[in-house]
Design a protein around this motif. Structure first.
Motif, PDB file in Angstrom:
ATOM      1  N   GLY A 212       0.839  -1.189   0.000  1.00  0.00           N
ATOM      2  CA  GLY A 212       0.000   0.000   0.000  1.00  0.00           C
ATOM      3  C   GLY A 212       0.881   1.249   0.000  1.00  0.00           C
ATOM      4  N   ARG A 213       0.697   2.096  -1.005  1.00  0.00           N
ATOM      5  CA  ARG A 213       1.538   3.287  -1.125  1.00  0.00           C
ATOM      6  C   ARG A 213       0.676   4.476  -1.521  1.00  0.00           C
ATOM      7  NH1 ARG A 213       6.781   1.959  -4.673  1.00  0.00           N
ATOM      8  NH2 ARG A 213       7.320   3.994  -3.812  1.00  0.00           N
ATOM      9  N   ARG A 214       1.241   5.659  -1.394  1.00  0.00           N
ATOM     10  CA  ARG A 214       0.518   6.878  -1.740  1.00  0.00           C
ATOM     11  C   ARG A 214       0.926   7.323  -3.141  1.00  0.00           C
ATOM     12  NH1 ARG A 214       1.053  12.540  -0.334  1.00  0.00           N
ATOM     13  NH2 ARG A 214       2.885  12.091   0.944  1.00  0.00           N
ATOM     14  N   VAL A 215      -0.100   7.631  -3.956  1.00  0.00           N
ATOM     15  CA  VAL A 215       0.137   8.015  -5.354  1.00  0.00           C
ATOM     16  C   VAL A 215       0.484   9.496  -5.427  1.00  0.00           C
ATOM     17  CG1 VAL A 215      -0.910   8.187  -7.636  1.00  0.00           C
ATOM     18  CG2 VAL A 215      -1.387   6.194  -6.198  1.00  0.00           C
ATOM     19  N   LYS A 216       1.544   9.789  -6.160  1.00  0.00           N
ATOM     20  CA  LYS A 216       1.968  11.175  -6.354  1.00  0.00           C
ATOM     21  C   LYS A 216       1.418  11.751  -7.647  1.00  0.00           C
ATOM     22  CE  LYS A 216       6.106  14.029  -6.978  1.00  0.00           C
ATOM     23  NZ  LYS A 216       7.595  14.019  -7.072  1.00  0.00           N
ATOM     24  N   SER A 217       1.465  10.988  -8.727  1.00  0.00           N
ATOM     25  CA  SER A 217       1.011  11.493 -10.021  1.00  0.00           C
ATOM     26  C   SER A 217       0.599  10.320 -10.904  1.00  0.00           C
ATOM     27  CB  SER A 217       2.123  12.298 -10.711  1.00  0.00           C
ATOM     28  OG  SER A 217       3.241  11.460 -10.976  1.00  0.00           O
ATOM     29  N   ALA A 218      -0.143  10.634 -11.970  1.00  0.00           N
ATOM     30  CA  ALA A 218      -0.590   9.615 -12.908  1.00  0.00           C
ATOM     31  C   ALA A 218      -0.663  10.212 -14.306  1.00  0.00           C
ATOM     32  CB  ALA A 218      -1.948   9.057 -12.499  1.00  0.00           C
ATOM     33  N   ARG A 219      -0.299   9.383 -15.268  1.00  0.00           N
ATOM     34  CA  ARG A 219      -0.393   9.804 -16.671  1.00  0.00           C
ATOM     35  C   ARG A 219      -1.479   8.960 -17.333  1.00  0.00           C
ATOM     36  NH1 ARG A 219       2.272   8.327 -21.530  1.00  0.00           N
ATOM     37  NH2 ARG A 219       3.518   6.780 -20.397  1.00  0.00           N
ATOM     38  N   LEU A 220      -2.386   9.648 -18.013  1.00  0.00           N
ATOM     39  CA  LEU A 220      -3.551   8.986 -18.586  1.00  0.00           C
ATOM     40  C   LEU A 220      -3.683   9.301 -20.068  1.00  0.00           C
ATOM     41  CD1 LEU A 220      -4.381  10.435 -15.610  1.00  0.00           C
ATOM     42  CD2 LEU A 220      -6.310   8.877 -15.902  1.00  0.00           C
ATOM     43  N   ALA A 221      -4.527   8.522 -20.722  1.00  0.00           N
ATOM     44  CA  ALA A 221      -4.887   8.769 -22.113  1.00  0.00           C
ATOM     45  C   ALA A 221      -6.383   8.541 -22.250  1.00  0.00           C
ATOM     46  CB  ALA A 221      -4.114   7.843 -23.052  1.00  0.00           C
ATOM     47  N   PHE A 222      -7.034   9.337 -23.072  1.00  0.00           N
ATOM     48  CA  PHE A 222      -8.469   9.170 -23.288  1.00  0.00           C
ATOM     49  C   PHE A 222      -8.725   7.934 -24.145  1.00  0.00           C
ATOM     50  CE2 PHE A 222      -8.147  13.779 -22.503  1.00  0.00           C
ATOM     51  CZ  PHE A 222      -8.994  13.849 -21.407  1.00  0.00           C
ATOM     52  N   ASN A 223      -9.677   7.132 -23.686  1.00  0.00           N
ATOM     53  CA  ASN A 223     -10.053   5.916 -24.412  1.00  0.00           C
ATOM     54  C   ASN A 223     -11.512   5.624 -24.088  1.00  0.00           C
ATOM     55  OD1 ASN A 223     -10.440   3.378 -25.499  1.00  0.00           O
ATOM     56  ND2 ASN A 223      -8.493   2.546 -24.747  1.00  0.00           N
ATOM     57  N   LYS A 224     -12.387   5.872 -25.027  1.00  0.00           N
ATOM     58  CA  LYS A 224     -13.826   5.751 -24.771  1.00  0.00           C
ATOM     59  C   LYS A 224     -14.257   4.329 -24.452  1.00  0.00           C
ATOM     60  CE  LYS A 224     -14.853   5.259 -29.718  1.00  0.00           C
ATOM     61  NZ  LYS A 224     -15.530   5.883 -30.885  1.00  0.00           N
ATOM     62  N   ALA A 225     -13.428   3.331 -24.765  1.00  0.00           N
ATOM     63  CA  ALA A 225     -13.802   1.937 -24.527  1.00  0.00           C
ATOM     64  C   ALA A 225     -13.580   1.499 -23.082  1.00  0.00           C
ATOM     65  CB  ALA A 225     -13.021   1.017 -25.461  1.00  0.00           C
ATOM     66  N   PRO A 227     -13.494   2.069 -18.681  1.00  0.00           N
ATOM     67  CA  PRO A 227     -14.240   2.780 -17.632  1.00  0.00           C
ATOM     68  C   PRO A 227     -13.698   4.194 -17.451  1.00  0.00           C
ATOM     69  CG  PRO A 227     -13.704   0.547 -16.920  1.00  0.00           C
ATOM     70  CD  PRO A 227     -12.988   0.763 -18.218  1.00  0.00           C
ATOM     71  N   CYS A 228     -14.583   5.143 -17.293  1.00  0.00           N
ATOM     72  CA  CYS A 228     -14.259   6.576 -17.170  1.00  0.00           C
ATOM     73  C   CYS A 228     -13.712   7.160 -18.458  1.00  0.00           C
ATOM     74  CB  CYS A 228     -13.260   6.845 -16.045  1.00  0.00           C
ATOM     75  SG  CYS A 228     -13.738   6.172 -14.467  1.00  0.00           S
ATOM     76  N   GLY A 229     -13.572   6.341 -19.493  1.00  0.00           N
ATOM     77  CA  GLY A 229     -13.065   6.851 -20.757  1.00  0.00           C
ATOM     78  C   GLY A 229     -11.581   7.150 -20.739  1.00  0.00           C
ATOM     79  N   VAL A 230     -10.834   6.498 -19.841  1.00  0.00           N
ATOM     80  CA  VAL A 230      -9.397   6.746 -19.760  1.00  0.00           C
ATOM     81  C   VAL A 230      -8.651   5.430 -19.611  1.00  0.00           C
ATOM     82  CG1 VAL A 230      -9.684   9.023 -18.714  1.00  0.00           C
ATOM     83  CG2 VAL A 230      -9.409   7.001 -17.247  1.00  0.00           C
ATOM     84  N   THR A 231      -7.388   5.469 -20.008  1.00  0.00           N
ATOM     85  CA  THR A 231      -6.435   4.403 -19.719  1.00  0.00           C
ATOM     86  C   THR A 231      -5.341   4.996 -18.850  1.00  0.00           C
ATOM     87  OG1 THR A 231      -6.867   3.281 -21.826  1.00  0.00           O
ATOM     88  CG2 THR A 231      -4.789   2.766 -20.707  1.00  0.00           C
ATOM     89  N   VAL A 232      -5.081   4.353 -17.713  1.00  0.00           N
ATOM     90  CA  VAL A 232      -4.021   4.831 -16.821  1.00  0.00           C
ATOM     91  C   VAL A 232      -2.714   4.218 -17.295  1.00  0.00           C
ATOM     92  CG1 VAL A 232      -3.219   4.997 -14.448  1.00  0.00           C
ATOM     93  CG2 VAL A 232      -5.678   4.970 -14.928  1.00  0.00           C
ATOM     94  N   LEU A 233      -1.855   5.051 -17.876  1.00  0.00           N
ATOM     95  CA  LEU A 233      -0.617   4.569 -18.484  1.00  0.00           C
ATOM     96  C   LEU A 233       0.513   4.422 -17.473  1.00  0.00           C
ATOM     97  CD1 LEU A 233      -0.707   6.828 -21.670  1.00  0.00           C
ATOM     98  CD2 LEU A 233      -1.470   4.454 -21.474  1.00  0.00           C
ATOM     99  N   GLU A 234       0.579   5.339 -16.530  1.00  0.00           N
ATOM    100  CA  GLU A 234       1.719   5.361 -15.618  1.00  0.00           C
ATOM    101  C   GLU A 234       1.299   5.937 -14.281  1.00  0.00           C
ATOM    102  OE1 GLU A 234       4.832   8.157 -16.635  1.00  0.00           O
ATOM    103  OE2 GLU A 234       6.368   6.630 -16.208  1.00  0.00           O
TER     104      GLU A 234
END
Length: 243
Positions: A212-225, A227-234
């Protein structure tokens, strides 16, 4: 040899029969002999009783009441066989107020469809007052209307360099709007924030190697297919303290 007289046989038979009858009468009338047979009442006293179940009237079963004792209920009505479920993901801390979100360029023009699918709108915000929308562009017809709306509580995803989206270029040209005067954003309700948070947490759990760790940042891309229309890349985590 002397021949018997006529009728002597019958006289002897009659005498014998009378003697036997007398003896039989004496036996039957003797109190001691009669007592050995026993009276009907004595016979009932020494008789072995036979068990004959009484007929039972049909009684309808009362309705089953709830058992206040769950333990006895569980023993009486066992639960279905236990089936293994997916292991619980480690707890990940994702504070949407502090986590840094970045989006890859929407080269496939997914964002307008994501906005439509998740009940969002496009908005042109006043650069001098980013909590105020001057124009709203609403799906599905993408009609644009002028407004003065407080959007400070909305989820705002900035569309940097709005000219990259064909939809925005077309609307700006049609309505003579200079896009560089505004900050263009996709606006969503607060429920969309929770959706993003869960998507990031799920991806972070996969990358954290069970810690269990605390998230500092996330990189996403839009993808309508997705959930939420995004892909969490990093996902990047807050550095753990050195022991």
């Amino acid at each position: 040899m002397k021949r018997p007289r006529p009728g002597a046989f019958w006289h002897s038979f009659t005498a014998s029969l009378a003697a036997h009858a007398l003896v039989l009468t004496m036996v039957l009338t003797n109190p001691k002999t009669a007592n050995t047979r026993g009276s009907p009442e004595d016979a009932l006293k020494h008789a072995t009783p036979l068990f004959i179940p009484k007929p039972v009237a049909a009684v309808s079963s009362p309705p089953r009441q709830s058992d206040p004792n769950p333990l006895s209920r569980s023993l009486r009505d066992p639960l279905p066989p236990w089936t293994e479920t997916a292991s619980k993901l480690p707890e990940m801390r994702v504070d949407m107020n502090t986590v840094e979100l970045t989006f890859d360029d929407d080269v496939t023009n997914q964002l307008p469809e994501v906005v439509r699918m998740h009940a969002g709108v496009l908005a042109l915000l006043d650069k001098e007052e980013l909590g105020i929308a001057r124009y709203l562009i609403e799906p599905p017809g993408w009609e644009i209307r002028e407004t003065l709306l407080d959007v400070s509580r909305k989820v705002r995803l900035a569309m940097y360099q709005p000219q990259k989206w064909a939809l925005l270029r077309s609307l700006a040209l049609q309505h003579s709007i200079a896009l560089d005067r505004y900050q263009v954003c996709a606006l969503f309700e607060s429920s969309y924030r929770r959706c993003l948070q869960e998507a990031i947490r799920s991806r972070a759990a996969e990358l954290s190697e069970g810690r269990g760790r605390r998230v500092k940042s996330a990189r996403l891309a839009f993808n309508k297919a997705n959930p939420c229309g995004v892909t969490v890349l990093e996902v990047m985590f807050v550095p753990e303290p050195v022991p």
